[in-house]
Design a protein around this motif. Structure first.
Motif, mmCIF file in Angstrom:
data_model
loop_
_atom_site.group_PDB
_atom_site.id
_atom_site.type_symbol
_atom_site.label_atom_id
_atom_site.label_comp_id
_atom_site.label_asym_id
_atom_site.label_seq_id
_atom_site.Cartn_x
_atom_site.Cartn_y
_atom_site.Cartn_z
ATOM 1 N N ILE A 375 7.432 -13.025 -11.577
ATOM 2 C CA ILE A 375 6.716 -11.768 -11.373
ATOM 3 C C ILE A 375 5.562 -12.018 -10.402
ATOM 4 C CG2 ILE A 375 5.309 -9.972 -12.452
ATOM 5 C CD1 ILE A 375 6.856 -10.452 -15.043
ATOM 6 N N ILE A 376 5.463 -11.182 -9.363
ATOM 7 C CA ILE A 376 4.326 -11.222 -8.440
ATOM 8 C C ILE A 376 3.607 -9.881 -8.583
ATOM 9 C CG2 ILE A 376 3.549 -11.582 -6.071
ATOM 10 C CD1 ILE A 376 6.219 -12.957 -5.517
ATOM 11 N N SER A 377 2.498 -9.904 -9.261
ATOM 12 C CA SER A 377 1.773 -8.677 -9.588
ATOM 13 C C SER A 377 1.169 -8.041 -8.345
ATOM 14 C CB SER A 377 0.676 -8.981 -10.615
ATOM 15 O OG SER A 377 -0.148 -7.870 -10.810
ATOM 16 N N SER A 378 1.060 -6.714 -8.378
ATOM 17 C CA SER A 378 0.407 -5.996 -7.278
ATOM 18 C C SER A 378 -1.059 -6.387 -7.142
ATOM 19 C CB SER A 378 0.523 -4.480 -7.498
ATOM 20 O OG SER A 378 -0.075 -4.106 -8.742
ATOM 21 N N SER A 379 -1.641 -6.883 -8.224
ATOM 22 C CA SER A 379 -3.054 -7.269 -8.198
ATOM 23 C C SER A 379 -3.270 -8.702 -7.734
ATOM 24 C CB SER A 379 -3.670 -7.094 -9.594
ATOM 25 O OG SER A 379 -3.003 -7.932 -10.540
ATOM 26 N N ASN A 380 -2.193 -9.439 -7.511
ATOM 27 C CA ASN A 380 -2.323 -10.829 -7.067
ATOM 28 C C ASN A 380 -2.824 -10.840 -5.631
ATOM 29 O OD1 ASN A 380 -1.798 -13.549 -6.169
ATOM 30 N ND2 ASN A 380 -0.317 -13.758 -7.832
ATOM 31 N N PRO A 381 -3.882 -11.591 -5.323
ATOM 32 C CA PRO A 381 -4.450 -11.596 -3.968
ATOM 33 C C PRO A 381 -3.459 -12.017 -2.884
ATOM 34 C CG PRO A 381 -5.952 -12.631 -5.521
ATOM 35 C CD PRO A 381 -4.678 -12.402 -6.262
ATOM 36 N N ILE A 382 -2.422 -12.760 -3.238
ATOM 37 C CA ILE A 382 -1.477 -13.198 -2.217
ATOM 38 C C ILE A 382 -0.512 -12.079 -1.830
ATOM 39 C CG2 ILE A 382 -1.551 -15.557 -3.101
ATOM 40 C CD1 ILE A 382 1.293 -15.048 -4.249
ATOM 41 N N ASN A 383 -0.491 -10.980 -2.586
ATOM 42 C CA ASN A 383 0.483 -9.895 -2.412
ATOM 43 C C ASN A 383 -0.137 -8.768 -1.598
ATOM 44 O OD1 ASN A 383 2.399 -7.893 -2.620
ATOM 45 N ND2 ASN A 383 2.469 -7.874 -4.856
ATOM 46 N N SER A 390 9.248 -7.601 -9.726
ATOM 47 C CA SER A 390 9.703 -8.009 -11.057
ATOM 48 C C SER A 390 11.148 -7.578 -11.236
ATOM 49 C CB SER A 390 8.830 -7.391 -12.151
ATOM 50 O OG SER A 390 8.848 -5.974 -12.053
ATOM 51 N N GLN A 391 11.832 -8.233 -12.164
ATOM 52 C CA GLN A 391 13.246 -7.904 -12.395
ATOM 53 C C GLN A 391 13.399 -6.512 -12.967
ATOM 54 O OE1 GLN A 391 15.304 -10.645 -14.981
ATOM 55 N NE2 GLN A 391 17.317 -9.874 -14.440
ATOM 56 N N ASN A 392 12.507 -6.131 -13.864
ATOM 57 C CA ASN A 392 12.546 -4.823 -14.499
ATOM 58 C C ASN A 392 11.182 -4.148 -14.338
ATOM 59 O OD1 ASN A 392 15.244 -5.151 -15.697
ATOM 60 N ND2 ASN A 392 14.245 -6.705 -16.971
ATOM 61 N N PRO A 393 11.134 -2.823 -14.414
ATOM 62 C CA PRO A 393 9.835 -2.145 -14.345
ATOM 63 C C PRO A 393 8.894 -2.649 -15.437
ATOM 64 C CG PRO A 393 11.638 -0.575 -14.117
ATOM 65 C CD PRO A 393 12.259 -1.874 -14.501
ATOM 66 N N VAL A 394 7.627 -2.806 -15.065
ATOM 67 C CA VAL A 394 6.614 -3.264 -16.000
ATOM 68 C C VAL A 394 5.928 -2.062 -16.617
ATOM 69 C CG1 VAL A 394 4.467 -4.578 -16.254
ATOM 70 C CG2 VAL A 394 6.257 -5.374 -14.684
ATOM 71 N N ALA A 395 5.820 -2.077 -17.955
ATOM 72 C CA ALA A 395 5.199 -0.943 -18.651
ATOM 73 C C ALA A 395 3.794 -0.698 -18.111
ATOM 74 C CB ALA A 395 5.140 -1.225 -20.152
ATOM 75 N N ASP A 397 3.004 0.211 -15.140
ATOM 76 C CA ASP A 397 2.897 -0.050 -13.700
ATOM 77 C C ASP A 397 4.018 0.696 -12.992
ATOM 78 O OD1 ASP A 397 2.640 -0.972 -11.137
ATOM 79 O OD2 ASP A 397 2.607 -3.100 -11.653
ATOM 80 N N PRO A 398 3.753 1.891 -12.487
ATOM 81 C CA PRO A 398 4.816 2.685 -11.855
ATOM 82 C C PRO A 398 5.324 2.077 -10.556
ATOM 83 C CG PRO A 398 2.669 3.714 -11.528
ATOM 84 C CD PRO A 398 2.455 2.582 -12.482
ATOM 85 N N ASN A 399 4.541 1.216 -9.935
ATOM 86 C CA ASN A 399 4.958 0.578 -8.682
ATOM 87 C C ASN A 399 5.491 -0.842 -8.939
ATOM 88 O OD1 ASN A 399 4.217 2.719 -6.925
ATOM 89 N ND2 ASN A 399 2.069 2.128 -7.178
ATOM 90 N N SER A 400 6.347 -0.945 -9.901
ATOM 91 C CA SER A 400 6.916 -2.252 -10.252
ATOM 92 C C SER A 400 8.437 -2.177 -10.260
ATOM 93 C CB SER A 400 6.411 -2.696 -11.631
ATOM 94 O OG SER A 400 6.817 -1.778 -12.640
ATOM 95 N N GLY A 401 9.069 -3.334 -10.442
ATOM 96 C CA GLY A 401 10.533 -3.385 -10.493
ATOM 97 C C GLY A 401 11.178 -3.630 -9.146
ATOM 98 N N TYR A 402 10.425 -4.078 -8.157
ATOM 99 C CA TYR A 402 10.981 -4.385 -6.839
ATOM 100 C C TYR A 402 11.399 -5.863 -6.792
ATOM 101 C CZ TYR A 402 9.160 0.132 -5.385
ATOM 102 O OH TYR A 402 8.911 1.479 -5.285
ATOM 103 N N ASN A 403 12.452 -6.107 -6.052
ATOM 104 C CA ASN A 403 13.025 -7.456 -6.019
ATOM 105 C C ASN A 403 12.358 -8.326 -4.952
ATOM 106 O OD1 ASN A 403 14.917 -6.779 -8.007
ATOM 107 N ND2 ASN A 403 16.384 -6.034 -6.483
#
Length: 959
Positions: A375-383, A390-395, A397-403
């Motif tokens: 998982i590479i979080s949207s809040s991670n400074p490298i992102n 993430s493999q599946n949407p994260v509860a 976090d509507p902008n999650s679940g991208y490969n």
């Protein structure tokens, strides 16, 4: 037996001539020196006077001690000169060139198959060579050392300098040797009464300037009136060779829709990054039906959106270039052979050898991504994308679940290193029941032990990699060495340790029962007890979780421990009955009867017999035939292997059925809803395993082996010997790992099928009822296999002649061929849609290379201190089945291949030294392409040479 001297001399001459020549080449004659009064590798033909003094010996394929070495069993013998003429430092490189060997077998050209494979004994990349007689597979070929089975059938483990000759019997021999001897046996006969000392150095290099090898061996021995002892030390080293060093293997090739396509992996170091349309728009990327697109790093450190561009179809990673076409390997061998006459009638003996092998294969760096749990979080400074990968949407976090998928080049290549230690000791007493008795006896104990330590460096540890990414390791920018240093914290080295041992005690006796009009009736009887044990351990973090189908590292390297043992008690007997002797059209007629009863603690008792006929209508002609029952008990791996994950596509018969149709198949289609669309994704989880792991039972494979042939050794043309043999082997209840389609199909057609319990579907409490979440696919008894063909040999030693005043030397020639007529397989007899397929003349990933014709022609010459050998090896053209990745059922032709090799030797008697040089694959013949579909490096490495032209040299000093 009352042979007259003419017939005995003829028979012995023919047998010894067969020993001189072989498929690997006719024997080379070394120069005659005071230390070497007879040419090494060529036994002088005995005179009639010599024949009287010959002692009886046990020949491979029989328990009876005999003077006439040519028997009903068609044995091909490779003597010491054949082995040394090849220039090969290990025995596997010689044996695997026999025409009777085909199909799939491992050798040092097989690079790696990663950790946690289905059968822990059969790791590619461990530098092993194993034999598959008649294409029946390595489990159906028995490997012996002086008649005692090896627990690890890797013939590269045997020190070559302790071997006097190699006998290869390519017919079933279960009554003589027990389980596994279906395709035949390879029997390594030890040196006896060695006297003196010898030191040899060897070196070699390919014409490409790589694949270097070098080594040495030292052998010394002495004999006395009551004792004999010989010992030796051998070392050889092979350098690894990258696939990128050859044009045919530098990139993976696919045959797709009729076109050859250079391809690679879509897991690339710059990333395969899925982004929404709003981000893709700034790059001008096309958006797919899901409203997303893919981008990859173009430049910079990946911290800004401007560092990326649209990912193209051509953005692939050439993983093939980092594989080895020759694995790295170092071998150290030692052996001791000794005997001591305690009394005139009792001799103590011990034969022992030890091998230490270090070898390694290499794979490209690991592919890794969100599909592995990263998982590479949207809040991670490298992102820089502002979305969560993430493999599946994260509860929440509507902008999650991208490969996100990448290749972990920053952590380095995956190296599979093996350390293998093998030892075998056979010791005991042998003797006679008195000087006036023909009966002799033997009592021995045999112990062998193998331990292989496998370490897979740089396997991705998902939790550790996650911690490195969360800690600021910029996985988007692997070109930065500092990033690679951080990402290397996200890999581990799992360790897989395989141990196997065999303990055996055996007693036997043989001798004459009584005299019949045609000669003495002989009998051999015996009994043995053998216990075999295996243990396979896996690092805790690499143990496969059967519930989640994962482990702490990447799924490909997950494995399961396995442990088990069995014991077998056997009694056996063989009798040779002379029926006629010195009659018109029956110079001799013998019948050979054998029986063996084997009681396995795992499968019960099986009894098998054989009948063999030897008929000499004239002194020159031997007519022979053998019909024997054969069997193979399930081995330790087939019984006790732990679970290994495989993910095939499933053709589920429960898809789209009505309620009435589902009701007709309640077991196979349990929980499946009406008009079900099928599994999503199509790949399902299956667990390969040994039968005992899932509580299943196995029984032995059983069948028949038939061999009928002629041996002609005409008095009117001295030096000529020829043989023709027809062979046929049939097996039923073959031991094989069942396929997922077979499991489900069998249960669908028969609710009482024993395979129904292997199917596990999601129940009605699941969001996807009916979905297959697991199918057990263990080893089962299922399938029939039969193969037949013809072997032909022709050997000729030319009479010595002079060209005027010029002596051209001595010439010998040998032809050895094998033709496979049928290789019929019915993988699922009794199942709907089952059919028999003839694989003769084809290549498939499952059965390997079953070329119809294989053969060798060998020419030998010697004169004085000089000798030379030319050998040509032929592999017939064949058809690669289902070779097109995009079109099912497309077959392609594969060209025939001829390899030529040359050896030249010169002896310098004054310094007791011999020099040999040689060239293998003289014309640098490239292997035929088979592409990605079922082959390594686009070729069949079990059959064809991948190194190209190869030069070697050797110097040998005798003391």
């Amino acid at each position: 037996m009352k042979y007259d001297l003419n017939r005995l001399s003829s028979a012995v001459r023919l047998a010894l001539c067969a020993g001189i020549f072989s498929v690997a080449g006719a024997a080379q004659a070394q120069a005659t020196t005071p230390d070497n009064p007879e040419p090494t590798g060529q036994t002088a033909l005995p005179s009639k006077k010599d024949a009287k003094t010959l002692q009886s010996v046990v020949v491979t394929g029989s328990l009876i001690k005999r003077v006439d070495v040519e028997t009903a069993s068609p044995v091909v013998t490779l003597d010491r000169s054949t082995l040394t003429n090849s220039g090969k430092p290990v025995l596997g490189d010689v044996l695997q060139q026999l025409p009777s060997i085909s199909g799939n077998a491992t050798n040092p050209q097989n690079n790696s198959n990663g950790g946690g494979v289905a059968s822990p004994l059969l790791e590619a990349g461990d530098g092993a060579s194993r034999v598959s007689l008649r294409g029946l597979g390595i489990n159906r070929t028995l490997v012996l050392v002086d008649g005692q089975r090896m627990s690890n059938p890797d013939i590269n483990l045997i020190p070559p300098d302790m071997i006097e000759r190699v006998d290869v019997l390519a017919e079933g021999a279960s009554t003589v040797y027990g389980s596994d001897a279906i395709g035949g046996v390879v029997n390594f006969i030890l040196r006896k009464n060695y006297k003196g000392a010898q030191f040899s150095l060897n070196d070699g290099i390919s014409s490409h300037g790589d694949a270097k090898r070098h080594g040495f061996n030292l052998t010394a021995g002495t004999t006395g009136d009551r004792y004999s002892i010989a010992a030796g030390l051998d070392y050889n080293k092979y350098d690894e060779t990258l696939a990128a060093r050859r044009r045919f293997s530098r990139q993976q090739l696919y045959l797709s829709s009729g076109a050859v396509v250079p391809a690679g992996s879509s897991s690339i170091p710059t990333g395969r990054i899925q982004v929404p349309a709003s981000i893709a728009a700034q790059y001008g990327c096309a958006v797919n039906s899901s409203g997303t697109s893919q981008v990859t790093l173009a430049s910079g450190d990946g911290s800004a959106l401007g560092d990326y561009r649209c990912r193209l179809a051509s953005d692939t990673y050439n993983y093939a270039a980092l594989n080895y076409i020759q694995t790295a390997q170092k071998r150290t061998n030692g052996f001791v052979l000794g005997s001591f006459n305690i009394t005139d009638n009792v001799t103590a003996f011990v034969d022992a050898f030890y091998n230490h092998t270090v070898s390694s294969g290499q794979d490209a760096p690991s592919p890794v991504g969100t599909g592995d749990g990263l998982i590479i979080s949207s809040s991670n400074p490298i992102n820089p994308f502002g979305i969560t990968f993430s493999q599946n949407p994260v509860a929440g976090d509507p902008n999650s679940g991208y490969n996100f998928q990448t290749r972990l080049t920053g952590a380095g290549t995956r190296v599979h290193s093996y350390t293998t230690n093998t030892g075998q000791v056979n010791a005991g007493l042998r003797g006679a029941f008195g000087q006036s008795s023909s009966w002799i006896w033997d009592a021995s104990i045999n112990y062998s032990h193998t331990k292989r330590d496998q370490r897979d460096t740089n396997e991705v540890d998902i939790p550790a990699l996650q911690a490195a990414v969360d800690g600021g390791a910029n996985i988007f920018n692997q070109a930065d060495p500092s990033v690679g240093s951080l990402l290397s914290q996200g890999v581990k080295t799992p360790i897989y340790v395989f141990t196997q041992s065999t303990k055996q005690a055996q007693v036997d006796a043989s001798g004459e029962l009584w005299d019949l009009p045609a000669g003495a009736m002989q009998l051999s009887v015996g009994a043995l007890y053998r216990k075999q044990f295996m243990n396979y351990t896996v690092s805790d973090f690499a143990v496969l979780n059967p519930v989640t189908t994962t482990c702490q590292i990447l799924q490909e390297a997950c494995g399961s421990p396995g442990r088990g043992s069995f014991d077998v008690k056997e009694i056996f007997a063989e009798t040779l009955i002379p029926l006629l002797s010195d009659k018109p059209w029956a110079r001799s007629l013998n019948i050979d009867l054998g029986v063996r009863s084997s009681n396995y603690s795992t499968t019960g008792t099986t009894t098998n017999g054989k009948v063999a006929i030897e008929w000499r209508p004239t002194d020159d002609l031997l007519v022979r035939g053998t019909v024997s029952q054969v069997f193979r008990a399930p081995n330790l791996n087939e019984l006790y292997d732990g679970r290994t994950l495989v993910q095939p596509n499933l053709n589920d018969p429960c898809v789209g059925l009505s309620a009435a149709e589902l009701a007709a198949h309640p077991v196979a289609c349990q929980y499946v809803p009406v008009n079900w669309a099928g599994n999503s994704p199509a790949q399902v989880n299956t667990f390969y395993s040994g039968a005992a792991t899932v509580g299943a039972k196995l029984k032995p494979e059983k069948g028949k082996s038939i061999d009928m042939g002629l041996v002609y050794d005409p008095d009117w043309l001295p030096g000529l010997s020829t043989s023709l043999d027809f062979w046929h082997i049939y097996l039923s209840d073959t031991l094989t790992a069942i396929q997922a389609d077979t499991v489900v199909g069998s249960c669908f057609n028969n609710s009482a099928s024993p395979y129904c319990s292997f199917i596990h579907r999601e129940d009605n409490t699941s969001r996807q009822p009916g979905q297959v979440f697991l199918i057990n696919t263990p080893v089962v008894n299922l399938g029939n296999l039969s193969t037949s063909g013809i072997d032909y040999t022709l050997r000729y030693k030319l009479p010595h002649f002079n060209l005027g005043s010029i002596d051209p030397g001595n010439f010998r020639a040998a032809l050895n061929t094998s033709y496979t007529s049928t290789y019929n397989v019915n993988a699922t007899p009794g199942q709907p849609g089952a059919r028999t397929i003839n694989y003769a003349g084809t290549f498939t990933p499952q059965f390997g290379n079953i070329a119809r014709w294989r053969g060798t022609v060998t020419l030998n010459w010697d004169k004085g201190n000089w000798n030379a050998q030319w050998q040509s090896r032929y592999i017939n053209h064949l058809t690669a089945l289902n070779a097109d990745a995009a079109i099912s059922g497309v077959n392609i032709p594969v060209a025939s291949v001829i390899y030529h090799s040359f050896q030249l030797g010169y002896a310098v008697p004054s310094i007791h030294t011999r020099f040999d040089i040689g060239v293998d694959n003289i014309f640098d013949k490239q292997p035929p392409l088979l592409y990605q579909n079922g082959s390594n490096y686009n070729v069949d490495t079990a059959t064809y040479d991948v190194l190209g032209r190869y030069y070697w040299a050797r110097a040998t000093v005798k003391f």
